[in-house]
Design a protein around this motif. Structure first.
Motif, PDB file in Angstrom:
ATOM      1  N   ALA A  29       3.474   1.493  18.243  1.00 50.87           N
ATOM      2  CA  ALA A  29       4.577   0.571  17.964  1.00 50.87           C
ATOM      3  C   ALA A  29       4.121  -0.678  17.211  1.00 50.87           C
ATOM      4  O   ALA A  29       4.945  -1.405  16.664  1.00 50.87           O
ATOM      5  N   LEU A  30       2.807  -0.925  17.188  1.00 51.18           N
ATOM      6  CA  LEU A  30       2.295  -2.067  16.431  1.00 51.18           C
ATOM      7  C   LEU A  30       2.558  -1.847  14.945  1.00 51.18           C
ATOM      8  O   LEU A  30       2.471  -0.722  14.451  1.00 51.18           O
ATOM      9  N   SER A  31       2.843  -2.907  14.230  1.00 55.40           N
ATOM     10  CA  SER A  31       3.059  -2.782  12.792  1.00 55.40           C
ATOM     11  C   SER A  31       1.760  -2.417  12.090  1.00 55.40           C
ATOM     12  O   SER A  31       0.662  -2.677  12.611  1.00 55.40           O
ATOM     13  N   VAL A  32       1.874  -1.839  10.919  1.00 54.10           N
ATOM     14  CA  VAL A  32       0.689  -1.489  10.122  1.00 54.10           C
ATOM     15  C   VAL A  32      -0.130  -2.739   9.848  1.00 54.10           C
ATOM     16  O   VAL A  32      -1.366  -2.726   9.930  1.00 54.10           O
ATOM     17  N   ASN A  33       0.538  -3.845   9.543  1.00 53.99           N
ATOM     18  CA  ASN A  33      -0.156  -5.093   9.249  1.00 53.99           C
ATOM     19  C   ASN A  33      -0.917  -5.612  10.469  1.00 53.99           C
ATOM     20  O   ASN A  33      -2.067  -6.065  10.353  1.00 53.99           O
ATOM     21  N   THR A  34      -0.302  -5.530  11.645  1.00 57.69           N
ATOM     22  CA  THR A  34      -0.975  -5.980  12.872  1.00 57.69           C
ATOM     23  C   THR A  34      -2.191  -5.123  13.160  1.00 57.69           C
ATOM     24  O   THR A  34      -3.265  -5.632  13.514  1.00 57.69           O
ATOM     25  N   ARG A  35      -2.050  -3.816  13.004  1.00 58.24           N
ATOM     26  CA  ARG A  35      -3.198  -2.934  13.238  1.00 58.24           C
ATOM     27  C   ARG A  35      -4.338  -3.243  12.261  1.00 58.24           C
ATOM     28  O   ARG A  35      -5.509  -3.224  12.638  1.00 58.24           O
ATOM     29  N   LYS A  36      -3.991  -3.544  10.993  1.00 56.82           N
ATOM     30  CA  LYS A  36      -5.017  -3.884   9.995  1.00 56.82           C
ATOM     31  C   LYS A  36      -5.728  -5.180  10.380  1.00 56.82           C
ATOM     32  O   LYS A  36      -6.967  -5.258  10.340  1.00 56.82           O
ATOM     33  N   PHE A  64      -7.294   7.822  14.505  1.00 51.34           N
ATOM     34  CA  PHE A  64      -6.317   8.828  14.918  1.00 51.34           C
ATOM     35  C   PHE A  64      -5.250   8.148  15.765  1.00 51.34           C
ATOM     36  O   PHE A  64      -5.573   7.344  16.651  1.00 51.34           O
ATOM     37  N   ARG A  65      -4.001   8.406  15.492  1.00 45.83           N
ATOM     38  CA  ARG A  65      -2.873   7.929  16.305  1.00 45.83           C
ATOM     39  C   ARG A  65      -2.912   6.425  16.563  1.00 45.83           C
ATOM     40  O   ARG A  65      -2.774   5.967  17.694  1.00 45.83           O
ATOM     41  N   GLY A  66      -3.108   5.646  15.491  1.00 49.29           N
ATOM     42  CA  GLY A  66      -3.023   4.194  15.601  1.00 49.29           C
ATOM     43  C   GLY A  66      -4.286   3.507  16.089  1.00 49.29           C
ATOM     44  O   GLY A  66      -4.256   2.300  16.372  1.00 49.29           O
ATOM     45  N   GLU A  67      -5.395   4.238  16.210  1.00 47.11           N
ATOM     46  CA  GLU A  67      -6.652   3.610  16.625  1.00 47.11           C
ATOM     47  C   GLU A  67      -7.104   2.578  15.584  1.00 47.11           C
ATOM     48  O   GLU A  67      -6.742   2.669  14.411  1.00 47.11           O
ATOM     49  N   PRO A  68      -7.937   1.597  15.990  1.00 46.80           N
ATOM     50  CA  PRO A  68      -8.497   0.667  15.014  1.00 46.80           C
ATOM     51  C   PRO A  68      -9.191   1.430  13.887  1.00 46.80           C
ATOM     52  O   PRO A  68      -9.949   2.365  14.141  1.00 46.80           O
ATOM     53  N   ASP A  69      -8.922   1.022  12.653  1.00 41.34           N
ATOM     54  CA  ASP A  69      -9.492   1.686  11.480  1.00 41.34           C
ATOM     55  C   ASP A  69     -10.731   0.916  11.027  1.00 41.34           C
ATOM     56  O   ASP A  69     -10.624  -0.162  10.449  1.00 41.34           O
ATOM     57  N   LEU A  70     -11.888   1.468  11.299  1.00 42.01           N
ATOM     58  CA  LEU A  70     -13.157   0.811  11.002  1.00 42.01           C
ATOM     59  C   LEU A  70     -13.887   1.451   9.831  1.00 42.01           C
ATOM     60  O   LEU A  70     -15.073   1.215   9.620  1.00 42.01           O
TER      61      LEU A  70
END
Length: 199
Positions: A29-36, A64-70
């Motif tokens: 549910a977090l926005s793409v910007n928040t996850r980034k 995968f499935r909204g995990e932090p993208d490192l």
């Protein structure tokens, strides 16, 4: 749950599934910007949590499935004298293997369609970064339920530095750890580094 408040095995299994579903839903549910933004902050804090990576093999993961993208952080490791590896499921109920990965290397679809290196040297990482669904202050990680990370860490001849990564909203009071659960040494979220508490 028993009369003394201790959760019994079937209860733990059911509870973990329910918590896993809830936490993944909240994460997605977090926005793409928040996850980034969170991912970028986690990458900064990983540098502090790990220290000098020169000469060390760091195992990351494909998000995968909204995990932090490192992935951008992992790609920079080589320029800092490190080698990056990604975990690969070779068969059910078996430990993972870790294959060296560089940006541009050929990938293939692994379990759950998560990209993994199609080839590459198998290595034993000095640092293992494990994505989490939930975590507690004891350093225990709630994963997807397959047991791959616990099984792998238990089988390793030399214990690496184990760092769980996720969002701060994934903290729960306890995951009700069982005998096979292996605690992380540190957990990194966008708001800080949690060092495992004693006991």
């Amino acid at each position: 749950m028993s009369a003394d408040g201790v959760m019994q095995q079937p209860d733990v299994t059911h509870w973990r599934k329910s918590e896993r579903d809830r936490l993944i839903k909240e994460r997605l549910a977090l926005s793409v910007n928040t996850r980034k933004q969170n991912s970028d902050r986690i990458a900064e804090l990983l540098d502090l949590a790990i220290g000098d990576v020169s000469g060390r093999v760091v195992s990351g993961y494909w998000p995968f499935r909204g995990e932090p993208d490192l992935r951008e952080w992992l790609e920079r490791l080589e320029s800092r004298g490190s080698r990056c590896a990604l975990p690969v499921v070779v068969k059910a109920r078996a430990p993972l293997v870790f294959r060296v990965w560089r940006s541009g290397d050929k990938l293939e679809r692994g379990v759950l369609d998560i990209p993994v290196p199609a080839a590459g040297e198998e290595v034993c990482p000095d640092v293992v970064i494990a994505p989490l669904v939930g975590y507690d202050r004891g350093g225990y990680r709630l994963g997807y339920g397959g047991g791959f990370f616990d099984r792998t860490l238990a089988a390793m001849r030399k214990r690496p530095l184990i760092i769980g990564v996720g969002y701060s909203q994934s903290e729960i009071q306890t995951i009700y750890p069982e005998l096979h659960d292996i605690p992380m040494d540190k957990i990194v979220t966008e708001i800080g580094i949690v060092t495992r508490s004693a006991g």
